[in-house]
Scaffold this active site. Structure first.
Site, PDB file in Angstrom:
ATOM      1  N   ILE A  55       0.839  -1.197   0.000  1.00 31.52           N
ATOM      2  CA  ILE A  55       0.000   0.000   0.000  1.00 31.52           C
ATOM      3  C   ILE A  55       0.875   1.249   0.000  1.00 31.52           C
ATOM      4  O   ILE A  55       0.580   2.235  -0.696  1.00 31.52           O
ATOM      5  CB  ILE A  55      -0.957  -0.003   1.201  1.00 31.52           C
ATOM      6  N   ASP A  56       1.948   1.235   0.775  1.00 27.56           N
ATOM      7  CA  ASP A  56       2.902   2.346   0.738  1.00 27.56           C
ATOM      8  C   ASP A  56       3.418   2.571  -0.678  1.00 27.56           C
ATOM      9  O   ASP A  56       3.407   3.695  -1.192  1.00 27.56           O
ATOM     10  CB  ASP A  56       4.092   2.049   1.652  1.00 27.56           C
TER      11      ASP A  56
END
Length: 398
Positions: A160-161
């Site tokens: 997600i980062d």
């Protein structure tokens, strides 16, 4: 010449998402000045520095204490001359320094100002810290990851980062294009939460249509069978038959026409319903192969498959990764060691970028003196700021 070689980016980000974004801009030619706190990016020390290395190539680093008048003056001057500002503070923090978008745009009216955060600049969760595994939890992603009879689990890479950083870079490129055409800057609000929700995609759409919640299903694939991880004679291989044709091809390849005649496996829906019985039949056949041999046997027959590799397998033995140049030499500035890092995942026929990095990740404050000199501070002023703790320089650069 690179596409962004006339763009200056001031980077106030730490962790992973922001550095992913600014590294992409740096490698497209932008001058990226990473403004770090006195101790450096908080992620510099994690995993002996290895968590920071892959995301900070191509940048200049200046270490500044924003709580001093002189340090704040340096940061303000950089921001007021920047084309792009990228920050990942919690909402409200930069307002204390007149470095939030509303203040900056009064001094730099066409600035492109990108704010990355866990939950965005609005909404009841806006002030909460947002780290990748926490966002996996609240977005629903973790609820569908793991096995039915066990608790939810996180994905152990910072997907997600990284996805948020890549989306932010795309948004910034669009804003640069718009400014080129219309002469106006903009604020960009992007969050890990919004990216994670977007990536839940078809699960959200399917729930809305059917009311059915997706379940954790371990290594089982979605919508067809066989589709999942299978144990081979040695190791494991992912096998996916996504169409009737693929399933027929598999049965003929294994010399098991009886599986085509078995009413339990007649259609995709039948096979999903009886997937465990089908798994037993296929596992017995796959036991004749080692995982890599099974992968090749299936791929040669145009059946999607992938042997489960460890990180060591990828680094040491993957011929495709070697041929593609997927891993490149870099440097860990925290340990001063040569290390491997993943290359950028694109190549251009025009030579814009070949996947390798323009420079190694900087040490914290490695370019402090150089950046200050570019802002016309003289030697005495720089020395005073270093002595007063307004700015910090890496020992090797001072």
């Amino acid at each position: 010449m690179k596409p962004l070689d006339d763009i200056t980016v001031v980077d106030f980000t730490q962790s992973v998402a922001g550095p992913v974004c600014t590294q992409l801009l740096a490698e497209m030619g932008a001058t990226v000045i990473k403004i770090e706190p006195p101790g450096g990016d908080n992620f510099r020390k994690l995993m002996g520095g290895d968590m920071s290395v892959p995301f900070n190539h191509g940048k200049l680093s200046i270490a500044v204490n924003l709580k001093t008048d002189a340090g704040l003056a340096v940061a303000t001057e950089l921001v007021d001359e920047a084309d792009v500002v990228v920050e990942s503070f919690r909402p409200g923090v930069l307002e204390k320094f007149d470095l939030e978008y509303e203040s900056v745009k009064t001094r730099n009216e066409d600035v492109i100002y990108c704010s990355l955060s866990g939950f965005g600049r609005t909404g009841p969760s806006r002030s909460y810290p947002g780290y990748d595994p926490c966002i996996q939890a609240v977005s629903g992603l973790m609820s569908i990851t793991g096995y039915r009879d066990r608790p939810p689990v996180r994905i152990r890479a910072s997907l997600i980062d990284c996805g948020t950083g890549a989306n932010a870079a795309v948004a910034i490129l669009a804003a640069i294009r718009q400014r080129d055409r219309a002469g106006e800057g903009t604020a960009i609000d992007i969050s890990l939460f919004d990216v994670a929700v977007a990536w839940m995609s078809y699960w959200i759409t399917n729930y809305d249509r059917t009311g059915s919640l997706p379940e954790r299903a371990g290594s089982e694939g979605i919508g067809s069978a066989p589709n999942g991880v299978f144990e081979a004679g040695e190791g494991y291989t992912y096998v996916a038959t996504l169409t009737e044709t693929m399933y027929e091809r598999l049965c003929h390849l294994l010399k098991r026409p009886d599986l085509l005649e078995d009413e339990r496996f007649e259609t995709i829906d039948d096979r999903v319903e009886h997937r465990e019985a089908l798994r037993d039949e296929l596992t017995a056949e796959f036991a004749r192969f080692e995982s890599k041999d099974l992968e090749q046997y299936l791929l040669d027959a145009q059946i999607p498959a992938g042997a489960i590799q460890t990180v060591a397998d990828l680094v040491e033995d993957d011929l495709h990764a070697a041929e593609r140049g997927s891993l490149v030499e870099s440097r860990n500035p925290e340990t001063d060691e040569s290390v491997l890092a993943p290359a950028l995942p694109f190549r251009f026929s025009s030579g814009i970028h070949d996947g390798t990095f323009s420079s190694d990740p900087p040490a914290a404050g490695e370019h402090t003196v150089d950046v200050l000199e570019s802002l016309t501070y003289d030697e005495a002023e720089i020395e005073t700021m270093l002595e007063d703790g307004a700015v910090f320089a890496d020992d090797s650069s001072s």
